[in-house]
Design a protein around this motif. Structure first.
Motif, PDB file in Angstrom:
ATOM      1  N   SER A 153       0.813  -1.204   0.000  1.00  0.00           N
ATOM      2  CA  SER A 153       0.000   0.000   0.000  1.00  0.00           C
ATOM      3  C   SER A 153       0.852   1.262   0.000  1.00  0.00           C
ATOM      4  O   SER A 153       0.551   2.237  -0.694  1.00  0.00           O
ATOM      5  N   ILE A 154       1.918   1.254   0.792  1.00  0.00           N
ATOM      6  CA  ILE A 154       2.812   2.417   0.844  1.00  0.00           C
ATOM      7  C   ILE A 154       3.481   2.634  -0.504  1.00  0.00           C
ATOM      8  O   ILE A 154       3.580   3.766  -1.002  1.00  0.00           O
ATOM      9  N   ALA A 186       0.946   4.097  -2.976  1.00  0.00           N
ATOM     10  CA  ALA A 186       0.680   5.511  -2.723  1.00  0.00           C
ATOM     11  C   ALA A 186       1.854   6.387  -3.171  1.00  0.00           C
ATOM     12  O   ALA A 186       1.665   7.434  -3.801  1.00  0.00           O
ATOM     13  N   ASP A 205      -1.960   9.107  -9.680  1.00  0.00           N
ATOM     14  CA  ASP A 205      -3.069   9.261  -8.750  1.00  0.00           C
ATOM     15  C   ASP A 205      -4.202  10.067  -9.361  1.00  0.00           C
ATOM     16  O   ASP A 205      -5.371   9.864  -9.054  1.00  0.00           O
ATOM     17  N   PRO A 237      -3.948   0.962   5.644  1.00  0.00           N
ATOM     18  CA  PRO A 237      -2.998   1.511   4.663  1.00  0.00           C
ATOM     19  C   PRO A 237      -3.596   1.683   3.274  1.00  0.00           C
ATOM     20  O   PRO A 237      -3.340   2.677   2.598  1.00  0.00           O
ATOM     21  N   LEU A 238      -4.392   0.708   2.847  1.00  0.00           N
ATOM     22  CA  LEU A 238      -5.008   0.805   1.529  1.00  0.00           C
ATOM     23  C   LEU A 238      -6.018   1.942   1.487  1.00  0.00           C
ATOM     24  O   LEU A 238      -6.114   2.670   0.491  1.00  0.00           O
ATOM     25  N   ALA A 294      -4.204   5.160   1.102  1.00  0.00           N
ATOM     26  CA  ALA A 294      -3.712   5.348  -0.259  1.00  0.00           C
ATOM     27  C   ALA A 294      -4.837   5.764  -1.197  1.00  0.00           C
ATOM     28  O   ALA A 294      -4.682   6.682  -2.012  1.00  0.00           O
ATOM     29  N   MET A 333      -5.327   9.467  -3.087  1.00  0.00           N
ATOM     30  CA  MET A 333      -5.369   9.568  -4.543  1.00  0.00           C
ATOM     31  C   MET A 333      -6.595  10.340  -5.030  1.00  0.00           C
ATOM     32  O   MET A 333      -6.708  10.637  -6.212  1.00  0.00           O
ATOM     33  N   GLY A 350      -1.656  11.934   3.509  1.00  0.00           N
ATOM     34  CA  GLY A 350      -1.767  12.035   2.055  1.00  0.00           C
ATOM     35  C   GLY A 350      -1.515  13.455   1.641  1.00  0.00           C
ATOM     36  O   GLY A 350      -0.462  14.024   1.902  1.00  0.00           O
ATOM     37  N   THR A 352       7.060  10.632   0.418  1.00  0.00           N
ATOM     38  CA  THR A 352       5.735  10.057   0.641  1.00  0.00           C
ATOM     39  C   THR A 352       5.831   8.689   1.312  1.00  0.00           C
ATOM     40  O   THR A 352       5.080   8.383   2.241  1.00  0.00           O
ATOM     41  N   THR A 373       4.356   8.117   5.119  1.00  0.00           N
ATOM     42  CA  THR A 373       3.271   7.152   5.269  1.00  0.00           C
ATOM     43  C   THR A 373       3.690   5.992   6.158  1.00  0.00           C
ATOM     44  O   THR A 373       2.915   5.513   6.994  1.00  0.00           O
TER      45      THR A 373
END
Length: 349
Positions: A64-65, A68, A77, A111-112, A115, A119, A189, A221, A225
């Motif tokens: 996920s990181i 992102a 994104d 985490p998802l 992200a 976005m 984010g 980023t 994150t």
């Protein structure tokens, strides 16, 4: 350094940000220190539990990181956000279905979610996935079938998808009224860019590593994150270990016996603060149902516990603004209670 320098607005702001960044780590350290003083064995157990839990979620965290950071560095994104702006009802349905079959727990999905929201994916579609994901996954379906039966497993899957669709629709209506424009907290984010807006599209540079600025953005980023998720998940897992150690599952579930609406309502409320690992909860709930507990109460407890346990709620609180957090809890309670009622009605007719 003079008093004037110490009292300058810029320095005060910097110190406040440092405190906000470090207070979660400090809380984890203080808990472990207190345990080491009064209960050394539990201190070791909690630290070990948190470490293993972080390692277990590491693949999802890293993926996920990386997604992102990659999306931000390349500019992809913008494309992802725009892809979710065409048909909100379809996106809500797909989000709920994806959540119902995804292998994420209530903490692992964070985490998802971060992200996706960073976005610019609309909160309605994200909320549908967010609510459905912790309730059911393929392995949980198989185990639920073995412990509680195929009917219960199918009903729990329907409850997961239904809760996701319900939550997504509620958020969609509120968003169209102008609410929930910035779901993420400041500093998460890009500070919040939910479904009410999609950032101005820019050029997508897939080979971002060829440009120093984009490489730097990727690294910044990813680091930001990683630190954010690590500190909150560490604290959540430490608290989870204490709840598992100090609140016997039998004590929690033993209060849910009986029939009628009251056990379903109580099961919904108890499921919010009482963390039970979904796999461990199944045989306990199955045993109580065998002893006369209303099946609807078992359903509402499993749904509410999966979505709104204290560790998961802490992760949501850290990520989302207070109004989004309050809505998340309200939707979870409403959906869990409704799931229990509908399943109880189904089983007695």
């Amino acid at each position: 350094m003079t008093d004037t320098t110490l009292s300058s607005p810029g320095l005060r702001t910097t110190l406040r940000h440092i405190w906000q960044d470090q207070r979660v780590w400090l809380a984890s350290a203080l808990i472990l220190a207190a345990l080491a003083l009064f209960d050394p064995t539990q201190a070791t157990d909690s630290a070990t539990f948190a470490g293993r839990a972080l390692l277990g979620t590491a693949p999802f965290l890293i993926l996920s990181i990386a997604i992102a950071a990659w999306a931000g560095a390349t500019g992809a994104d913008n494309l992802i956000a725009r892809a979710f702006t065409g048909a909100p009802l379809l996106m809500i349905g797909l989000g709920a279905l994806a959540g119902g079959v995804s292998p994420f727990c209530s903490c692992g999905v964070i985490p998802l979610i971060a992200a996706l929201l960073a976005m610019g994916v609309p909160l309605s579609a994200v909320m549908a996935f967010w609510l459905a994901s912790p309730i059911m996954d393929p392995s949980m379906f198989v185990l639920t079938t073995g412990v509680l039966g195929l009917e219960f497993a199918i009903a729990k899957t329907v409850a997961a998808v239904g809760l996701g669709i319900f939550g997504g629709l509620v958020v969609l209506v509120l968003s169209r009224g102008g609410a929930l424009a910035d779901p993420l907290r400041d500093g998460i984010g890009n500070g919040g860019c939910g479904g009410s807006k999609v950032r101005t599209p820019g050029p997508v540079v897939w080979r971002f590593w060829d440009e120093p600025e984009r490489r730097a953005k990727f690294g910044k980023t990813a680091m930001t994150t990683t630190l954010f998720l690590a500190k909150w998940l560490t604290l959540a897992f430490i608290l989870e270990s204490l709840m598992l150690a100090w609140i016997p599952a039998e004590t929690v579930t033993a209060s849910l016996g009986g029939e009628g609406l009251a056990p379903i309502a109580l099961a919904t409320l108890v499921g919010v603060p009482a963390y039970l690992n979904g796999y461990a909860a199944l045989p306990l709930v199955g045993g109580l149902i065998g002893q006369g507990m209303a099946p609807g109460a078992g359903m509402s407890f499993l749904v509410a516990g999966g979505v709104t346990s204290i560790p998961a709620a802490m992760a949501v609180w850290a990520l989302a603004r207070p109004q989004v957090f309050a809505l998340y809890i309200a939707l979870s309670l409403t959906g869990a209670f409704a799931s229990g009622l509908l399943f109880q009605f189904w089983t007695v007719t």
